[in-house]
Scaffold this motif. Sequence first.
Motif, PDB file in Angstrom:
ATOM      1  N   ARG A   1      53.213  55.119  20.074  1.00 37.83           N
ATOM      2  CA  ARG A   1      54.000  56.023  19.223  1.00 37.83           C
ATOM      3  C   ARG A   1      55.178  56.506  20.044  1.00 37.83           C
ATOM      4  NH1 ARG A   1      55.324  58.118  14.285  1.00 37.83           N
ATOM      5  NH2 ARG A   1      56.091  60.214  14.552  1.00 37.83           N
ATOM      6  N   ARG A   2      56.363  56.525  19.436  1.00 40.07           N
ATOM      7  CA  ARG A   2      57.607  56.909  20.110  1.00 40.07           C
ATOM      8  C   ARG A   2      58.170  58.152  19.440  1.00 40.07           C
ATOM      9  NH1 ARG A   2      63.038  55.299  18.743  1.00 40.07           N
ATOM     10  NH2 ARG A   2      64.358  55.313  20.584  1.00 40.07           N
ATOM     11  N   VAL A   3      58.614  59.119  20.254  1.00 42.76           N
ATOM     12  CA  VAL A   3      59.302  60.308  19.751  1.00 42.76           C
ATOM     13  C   VAL A   3      60.505  60.571  20.641  1.00 42.76           C
ATOM     14  CG1 VAL A   3      57.257  61.395  18.742  1.00 42.76           C
ATOM     15  CG2 VAL A   3      57.876  61.914  21.083  1.00 42.76           C
ATOM     16  N   THR A   4      61.440  61.322  20.120  1.00 42.87           N
ATOM     17  CA  THR A   4      62.620  61.697  20.909  1.00 42.87           C
ATOM     18  C   THR A   4      62.718  63.220  20.963  1.00 42.87           C
ATOM     19  OG1 THR A   4      64.085  61.642  18.982  1.00 42.87           O
ATOM     20  CG2 THR A   4      63.870  59.599  20.249  1.00 42.87           C
TER      21      THR A   4
ATOM     22  N   THR B   1      49.184  59.329  12.512  1.00 38.66           N
ATOM     23  CA  THR B   1      49.425  60.728  12.142  1.00 38.66           C
ATOM     24  C   THR B   1      48.787  61.661  13.162  1.00 38.66           C
ATOM     25  OG1 THR B   1      49.530  60.136   9.811  1.00 38.66           O
ATOM     26  CG2 THR B   1      49.131  62.447  10.314  1.00 38.66           C
ATOM     27  N   ASP B   2      47.588  61.306  13.619  1.00 37.20           N
ATOM     28  CA  ASP B   2      46.922  62.111  14.649  1.00 37.20           C
ATOM     29  C   ASP B   2      47.678  62.036  15.970  1.00 37.20           C
ATOM     30  OD1 ASP B   2      44.970  62.765  12.785  1.00 37.20           O
ATOM     31  OD2 ASP B   2      43.589  61.199  13.469  1.00 37.20           O
ATOM     32  N   MET B   3      48.164  60.848  16.321  1.00 41.84           N
ATOM     33  CA  MET B   3      48.953  60.699  17.553  1.00 41.84           C
ATOM     34  C   MET B   3      50.187  61.586  17.499  1.00 41.84           C
ATOM     35  SD  MET B   3      48.883  56.660  18.600  1.00 41.84           S
ATOM     36  CE  MET B   3      49.801  56.917  20.129  1.00 41.84           C
ATOM     37  N   LYS B   4      50.897  61.534  16.374  1.00 44.17           N
ATOM     38  CA  LYS B   4      52.112  62.337  16.205  1.00 44.17           C
ATOM     39  C   LYS B   4      51.806  63.827  16.362  1.00 44.17           C
ATOM     40  CE  LYS B   4      55.591  63.528  12.740  1.00 44.17           C
ATOM     41  NZ  LYS B   4      56.074  63.269  11.381  1.00 44.17           N
ATOM     42  N   LYS B   5      50.729  64.278  15.738  1.00 41.43           N
ATOM     43  CA  LYS B   5      50.353  65.696  15.804  1.00 41.43           C
ATOM     44  C   LYS B   5      50.078  66.120  17.247  1.00 41.43           C
ATOM     45  CE  LYS B   5      47.114  68.958  13.724  1.00 41.43           C
ATOM     46  NZ  LYS B   5      46.079  69.424  14.618  1.00 41.43           N
ATOM     47  N   ILE B   6      49.304  65.333  17.972  1.00 38.61           N
ATOM     48  CA  ILE B   6      48.981  65.665  19.366  1.00 38.61           C
ATOM     49  C   ILE B   6      50.243  65.671  20.221  1.00 38.61           C
ATOM     50  CG2 ILE B   6      47.785  64.865  21.446  1.00 38.61           C
ATOM     51  CD1 ILE B   6      45.595  63.734  19.510  1.00 38.61           C
ATOM     52  N   MET B   7      51.086  64.656  20.068  1.00 36.59           N
ATOM     53  CA  MET B   7      52.318  64.578  20.860  1.00 36.59           C
ATOM     54  C   MET B   7      53.219  65.773  20.599  1.00 36.59           C
ATOM     55  SD  MET B   7      52.944  60.482  20.507  1.00 36.59           S
ATOM     56  CE  MET B   7      54.536  60.429  21.372  1.00 36.59           C
ATOM     57  N   ASN B   8      53.337  66.161  19.336  1.00 35.32           N
ATOM     58  CA  ASN B   8      54.182  67.311  19.010  1.00 35.32           C
ATOM     59  C   ASN B   8      53.594  68.610  19.536  1.00 35.32           C
ATOM     60  OD1 ASN B   8      56.239  65.874  17.775  1.00 35.32           O
ATOM     61  ND2 ASN B   8      55.330  66.038  15.744  1.00 35.32           N
ATOM     62  N   GLU B   9      52.315  68.823  19.290  1.00 38.92           N
ATOM     63  CA  GLU B   9      51.692  70.090  19.701  1.00 38.92           C
ATOM     64  C   GLU B   9      51.613  70.245  21.214  1.00 38.92           C
ATOM     65  OE1 GLU B   9      47.889  70.305  17.745  1.00 38.92           O
ATOM     66  OE2 GLU B   9      48.808  70.810  15.807  1.00 38.92           O
ATOM     67  N   GLN B  10      51.336  69.180  21.921  1.00 35.36           N
ATOM     68  CA  GLN B  10      51.117  69.280  23.364  1.00 35.36           C
ATOM     69  C   GLN B  10      52.391  69.116  24.193  1.00 35.36           C
ATOM     70  OE1 GLN B  10      48.521  70.416  24.896  1.00 35.36           O
ATOM     71  NE2 GLN B  10      47.493  70.657  22.946  1.00 35.36           N
TER      72      GLN B  10
ATOM     73  N   LEU C   1      48.542  65.706  27.208  1.00 38.61           N
ATOM     74  CA  LEU C   1      48.071  64.827  26.141  1.00 38.61           C
ATOM     75  C   LEU C   1      46.607  64.446  26.312  1.00 38.61           C
ATOM     76  CD1 LEU C   1      51.208  62.549  26.059  1.00 38.61           C
ATOM     77  CD2 LEU C   1      50.505  64.123  24.227  1.00 38.61           C
ATOM     78  N   GLU C   2      46.193  64.232  27.551  1.00 41.37           N
ATOM     79  CA  GLU C   2      44.854  63.726  27.837  1.00 41.37           C
ATOM     80  C   GLU C   2      43.757  64.606  27.240  1.00 41.37           C
ATOM     81  OE1 GLU C   2      42.690  61.827  31.684  1.00 41.37           O
ATOM     82  OE2 GLU C   2      43.752  63.716  31.995  1.00 41.37           O
ATOM     83  N   ARG C   3      43.979  65.903  27.202  1.00 45.13           N
ATOM     84  CA  ARG C   3      42.918  66.789  26.723  1.00 45.13           C
ATOM     85  C   ARG C   3      42.702  66.722  25.210  1.00 45.13           C
ATOM     86  NH1 ARG C   3      45.787  72.365  28.589  1.00 45.13           N
ATOM     87  NH2 ARG C   3      47.646  72.192  27.302  1.00 45.13           N
TER      88      ARG C   3
END
Length: 135
Positions: free
Chosen positions: A6-9, A64-73, A108-110
């Motif tokens: 998953r890629r985000v900017t 969707t779960d990946m995106k949520k974790i990346m954004n929140e963490q 992210l790991e947690r």
Amino acid sequence: MVYLTRRVTFSAAHRLWSHALSDEENQVVYDKCANPNGHGHNYILEVTVRGTPDPQTGMVMNLTDMKKIMNEQVVDWVDHKHLNYDVPWLEGVIPTAEMLAMKFWERLERDFPAGLLYEVVLHETENNRASYRGE
């Protein structure tokens, strides 16, 4: 084994400076990146998980779960921030791409299921990137 990325900017400012070095040494080591007011980048963060797709869903992990974790963490903490001053969990860290990749992994790991997180890649510029796969 399947690898899913998953890629985000995000955009952020930072200053490269080490308190263990003299002013002159910092200028030699970090050059223009030691600018007292900092400078900014449009970062690209890529997070990769690896595993076997679930036979019922066909997914290694729900994007969707990946995106949520990346954004929140990570992203919600660093986007449009000065990394040296605005992010408590980066306090005392020299925010090089290498150090950021490691710190992002820690965050992210947690939240990722155990053993699923494979790699964090941070593109600082189109020419520079750092990757980290944990200890």
